[in-house]
Design a protein around this motif. Structure first.
Motif, mmCIF file in Angstrom:
data_model
loop_
_atom_site.group_PDB
_atom_site.id
_atom_site.type_symbol
_atom_site.label_atom_id
_atom_site.label_comp_id
_atom_site.label_asym_id
_atom_site.label_seq_id
_atom_site.Cartn_x
_atom_site.Cartn_y
_atom_site.Cartn_z
ATOM 1 N N GLU A 58 0.828 -1.205 0.000
ATOM 2 C CA GLU A 58 0.000 0.000 0.000
ATOM 3 C C GLU A 58 0.863 1.256 0.000
ATOM 4 O OE1 GLU A 58 -2.288 -3.402 1.116
ATOM 5 O OE2 GLU A 58 -0.446 -2.603 2.014
ATOM 6 N N ARG A 59 1.944 1.229 0.764
ATOM 7 C CA ARG A 59 2.847 2.389 0.818
ATOM 8 C C ARG A 59 3.520 2.610 -0.538
ATOM 9 N NH1 ARG A 59 6.946 4.596 4.299
ATOM 10 N NH2 ARG A 59 7.503 6.582 3.311
ATOM 11 N N ASP A 61 2.489 1.597 -3.473
ATOM 12 C CA ASP A 61 1.480 2.015 -4.453
ATOM 13 C C ASP A 61 1.164 3.499 -4.322
ATOM 14 O OD1 ASP A 61 1.341 -0.556 -5.425
ATOM 15 O OD2 ASP A 61 -0.508 -1.078 -4.351
ATOM 16 N N SER A 62 1.093 3.984 -3.081
ATOM 17 C CA SER A 62 0.760 5.392 -2.866
ATOM 18 C C SER A 62 1.893 6.320 -3.300
ATOM 19 C CB SER A 62 0.428 5.637 -1.389
ATOM 20 O OG SER A 62 1.586 5.504 -0.565
ATOM 21 N N MET A 63 3.140 5.829 -3.244
ATOM 22 C CA MET A 63 4.298 6.626 -3.641
ATOM 23 C C MET A 63 4.531 6.602 -5.153
ATOM 24 S SD MET A 63 6.801 5.234 -0.635
ATOM 25 C CE MET A 63 8.283 5.788 -1.449
#
Length: 249
Positions: A58-59, A61-63
């Motif tokens: 998730e981290r 993907d968000s970056m």
């Protein structure tokens, strides 16, 4: 040498960035991913003592800007880092006592850029920052420095306290900014000196403070008890400049 600030995504791109010598500030790896290509990238990062963070999908993907990170991302610096030895050599070539800024955990890129700008105008021979828990040479830092990064070298070191001890062996003295210290006007700040400025919230860390020879307080007469890190750096730097001019150094 200047680099464009980059977010590098994908295994081949990140590996090529390391092998080409780009200054990588930080590597992000998908937690639990341990296949051959990723192990190779991590090994290259460790060779260069790059900060490695294992993060969730998730981290990442968000970056990600592309959505195709393949479990690996890296942040490349906007400028190449210098060596501390080069700063000392520059001082020697100018016939000046070394004057360095050492920044303990500055995390705000605007503060770092402003301090680099002050360091340049105060005649410092370089700025030293830690590899961990601190902002690197991002494009924001470059812009805020107003061009000073083209002239003032910045070095990254693994352990700031250990670097101070090494520089002491070469004849340098160190003063750190601390509200509980002696008034800066009562201290002798001439000669080969390093000015240590701490984190915006916590100040200079205990181990770094213990490595310093002096602690300097800026006289405060207002209703609040602290200055922004870049402002404090400017005030102390120009007391050092004043004393060096008075001493003819």
């Amino acid at each position: 040498m200047r680099y464009e600030e980059l977010t590098i995504e994908g295994r081949n791109a990140v590996l090529e960035a390391f092998r080409s010598g780009k200054p990588i500030d930080r590597l992000f790896v998908l937690d639990g991913c341990q296949d051959g290509p990723v192990k190779t990238i991590v090994r290259e990062a460790k060779k260069r003592d790059t900060v490695i963070s294992f993060v969730s999908r998730e981290r990442l993907d968000s970056m990600s800007e592309t959505g195709h990170h393949q479990g690996v991302m890296a942040y490349a610096a906007a400028y190449e880092y210098a060596q501390v030895e080069d700063m000392l050599k520059a001082a020697e070539e100018k016939g000046e006592s070394p004057f360095l800024f050492l920044l303990d955990g500055i995390e705000d890129p605007h503060n770092l850029g402003a301090i680099i700008r002050t360091a340049n105008l105060a005649g410092a021979h370089g700025v030293i920052i830690p590899k961990r828990r601190a902002v690197g040479l991002t494009a924001t830092v470059a812009r805020t420095s107003a061009g000073a990064l083209n002239y003032t070298p910045v070095a990254k070191v693994t352990n700031l306290a250990a670097e101070i001890e090494e520089l002491k062996k070469k004849g340098m003295w160190f003063v750190c900014a601390d509200m509980g210290g002696e008034s800066m006007y009562r201290l002798n700040l001439t000669g080969p000196i390093g000015l240590v400025i701490g984190n915006e919230g916590d100040g200079v860390s205990r181990l770094v403070k213990e490595a310093c020879d002096m602690t300097a307080a800026i006289p405060m007469h207002g209703d609040i008890d602290s200055l922004n890190a870049s402002v404090a750096a400017g005030v102390l730097a120009y007391e050092i400049v004043r004393q060096r001019l008075s001493a003819g150094k």
